[in-house]
Scaffold this motif. Structure first.
Motif, PDB file in Angstrom:
ATOM      1  N   SER A  30       1.040  -0.789   0.124  1.00 25.09           N
ATOM      2  CA  SER A  30       0.201  -0.028   0.313  1.00 25.09           C
ATOM      3  C   SER A  30       1.128   1.464   0.033  1.00 25.09           C
ATOM      4  O   SER A  30       1.900   1.369   0.002  1.00 25.09           O
ATOM      5  N   ILE A  31       0.671   2.501  -0.257  1.00 31.41           N
ATOM      6  CA  ILE A  31       1.068   3.542  -0.789  1.00 31.41           C
ATOM      7  C   ILE A  31       0.454   4.629   0.674  1.00 31.41           C
ATOM      8  O   ILE A  31      -0.785   4.847   0.391  1.00 31.41           O
ATOM      9  N   ASN A  32       1.119   5.419   1.408  1.00 28.09           N
ATOM     10  CA  ASN A  32       0.509   5.931   2.139  1.00 28.09           C
ATOM     11  C   ASN A  32       0.400   7.774   1.554  1.00 28.09           C
ATOM     12  O   ASN A  32      -0.059   7.905   0.162  1.00 28.09           O
ATOM     13  N   ALA A  33       1.909   8.305   1.881  1.00 35.74           N
ATOM     14  CA  ALA A  33       1.646   9.466   1.503  1.00 35.74           C
ATOM     15  C   ALA A  33       2.806   9.783   0.383  1.00 35.74           C
ATOM     16  O   ALA A  33       2.912   8.495   0.886  1.00 35.74           O
ATOM     17  N   MET A  34       2.629  10.422  -0.441  1.00 43.03           N
ATOM     18  CA  MET A  34       3.509  10.624  -1.554  1.00 43.03           C
ATOM     19  C   MET A  34       3.210  12.240  -1.670  1.00 43.03           C
ATOM     20  O   MET A  34       2.663  13.285  -1.380  1.00 43.03           O
ATOM     21  N   GLY A  35       4.526  12.500  -2.432  1.00 40.80           N
ATOM     22  CA  GLY A  35       5.262  14.367  -2.856  1.00 40.80           C
ATOM     23  C   GLY A  35       5.840  14.231  -3.546  1.00 40.80           C
ATOM     24  O   GLY A  35       6.457  13.807  -3.836  1.00 40.80           O
ATOM     25  N   ALA A  49       4.630  19.898  -1.967  1.00 40.17           N
ATOM     26  CA  ALA A  49       3.574  19.474  -1.820  1.00 40.17           C
ATOM     27  C   ALA A  49       3.651  17.885  -1.946  1.00 40.17           C
ATOM     28  O   ALA A  49       4.254  16.640  -2.337  1.00 40.17           O
ATOM     29  N   THR A  50       2.801  17.931  -0.532  1.00 40.85           N
ATOM     30  CA  THR A  50       1.919  16.480  -0.173  1.00 40.85           C
ATOM     31  C   THR A  50       1.386  16.392  -0.473  1.00 40.85           C
ATOM     32  O   THR A  50      -0.394  16.985   0.107  1.00 40.85           O
ATOM     33  N   ILE A  51       0.349  14.546  -0.461  1.00 46.18           N
ATOM     34  CA  ILE A  51      -0.755  14.179  -0.119  1.00 46.18           C
ATOM     35  C   ILE A  51      -0.903  12.850   0.373  1.00 46.18           C
ATOM     36  O   ILE A  51      -0.654  11.608  -0.608  1.00 46.18           O
ATOM     37  N   ASP A  89      11.170  29.022  -9.373  1.00 41.47           N
ATOM     38  CA  ASP A  89      10.840  27.861  -9.572  1.00 41.47           C
ATOM     39  C   ASP A  89      11.874  26.447  -9.933  1.00 41.47           C
ATOM     40  O   ASP A  89      11.726  25.135  -9.992  1.00 41.47           O
ATOM     41  N   THR A  90      12.998  26.917 -10.889  1.00 44.33           N
ATOM     42  CA  THR A  90      14.183  26.386 -11.098  1.00 44.33           C
ATOM     43  C   THR A  90      14.686  25.416 -10.346  1.00 44.33           C
ATOM     44  O   THR A  90      15.137  25.611  -9.284  1.00 44.33           O
ATOM     45  N   ALA A  91      14.660  23.931 -10.496  1.00 45.03           N
ATOM     46  CA  ALA A  91      15.233  23.247  -9.766  1.00 45.03           C
ATOM     47  C   ALA A  91      14.630  21.418 -10.048  1.00 45.03           C
ATOM     48  O   ALA A  91      14.302  21.216 -10.953  1.00 45.03           O
ATOM     49  N   VAL A  92      15.821  21.452  -9.500  1.00 45.25           N
ATOM     50  CA  VAL A  92      15.509  18.920  -9.481  1.00 45.25           C
ATOM     51  C   VAL A  92      13.889  19.316  -8.958  1.00 45.25           C
ATOM     52  O   VAL A  92      14.099  18.891  -7.517  1.00 45.25           O
ATOM     53  N   TYR A  93      13.090  18.272  -9.433  1.00 46.51           N
ATOM     54  CA  TYR A  93      11.845  18.009  -8.262  1.00 46.51           C
ATOM     55  C   TYR A  93      12.227  16.369  -8.588  1.00 46.51           C
ATOM     56  O   TYR A  93      12.272  15.188  -9.030  1.00 46.51           O
ATOM     57  N   TYR A  94      11.605  15.980  -6.590  1.00 41.44           N
ATOM     58  CA  TYR A  94      12.297  14.902  -6.570  1.00 41.44           C
ATOM     59  C   TYR A  94      10.590  14.522  -5.972  1.00 41.44           C
ATOM     60  O   TYR A  94      10.350  15.028  -5.392  1.00 41.44           O
ATOM     61  N   CYS A  95      10.123  13.211  -6.302  1.00 45.33           N
ATOM     62  CA  CYS A  95       8.600  12.528  -5.986  1.00 45.33           C
ATOM     63  C   CYS A  95       9.777  11.651  -4.764  1.00 45.33           C
ATOM     64  O   CYS A  95      10.418  10.892  -4.407  1.00 45.33           O
TER      65      CYS A  95
END
Length: 123
Positions: A30-35, A49-51, A89-95
């Motif tokens: 199962s997956i709880n929080a993702m962000g 952001a998180t969800i 907002d320029t950056a490397v975005y990580y999941c």
């Protein structure tokens, strides 16, 4: 094993939009929080952001009203819709994902990161 694969980064002009996607795959119970988090050279990684699995969201003040996080639980995928983009907002975005895996000895919690996707906002 578990993998988080991001896509959707790129170069966009100020005021433009991008949509990031992150798909989780592998032996997931199962997956709880993702962000989503982001990092620029020389600075610490910061929360964007998180969800939760129930859909509750949390945003950094710097992106409120411009970014929207969502998820498709059936596809184990989280999205980040980014509008009115700014050069800062320029950056490397990580999941990131908090999830559980079913192992022979029980169910255990893990935290995983994606490999990152570059977002560049420039004219």
């Amino acid at each position: 094993q578990v993998q988080l694969v991001e896509s959707g980064g790129g170069l966009v002009q100020p005021g433009g939009s991008l949509r990031l996607s992150c798909a989780a795959s592998g032996s997931i119970f199962s997956i709880n929080a993702m962000g989503w988090y982001r990092q620029v050279p020389g600075k610490q990684r910061e929360l964007v952001a998180t969800i939760t699995s129930g859909g509750s969201t949390n945003y950094a003040d710097s992106v409120k009203g411009r970014f929207t996080i969502s998820r498709d639980n059936a596809k184990n995928t989280v999205y980040l819709q980014m509008n009115s983009l700014k050069p800062e907002d320029t950056a490397v975005y990580y999941c990131n994902a908090d999830l559980t895996r079913y192992m022979k000895t029980g169910i255990y919690e893990y935290n995983y990161w994606g490999q990152g996707t570059q977002v560049t906002v420039s004219s």
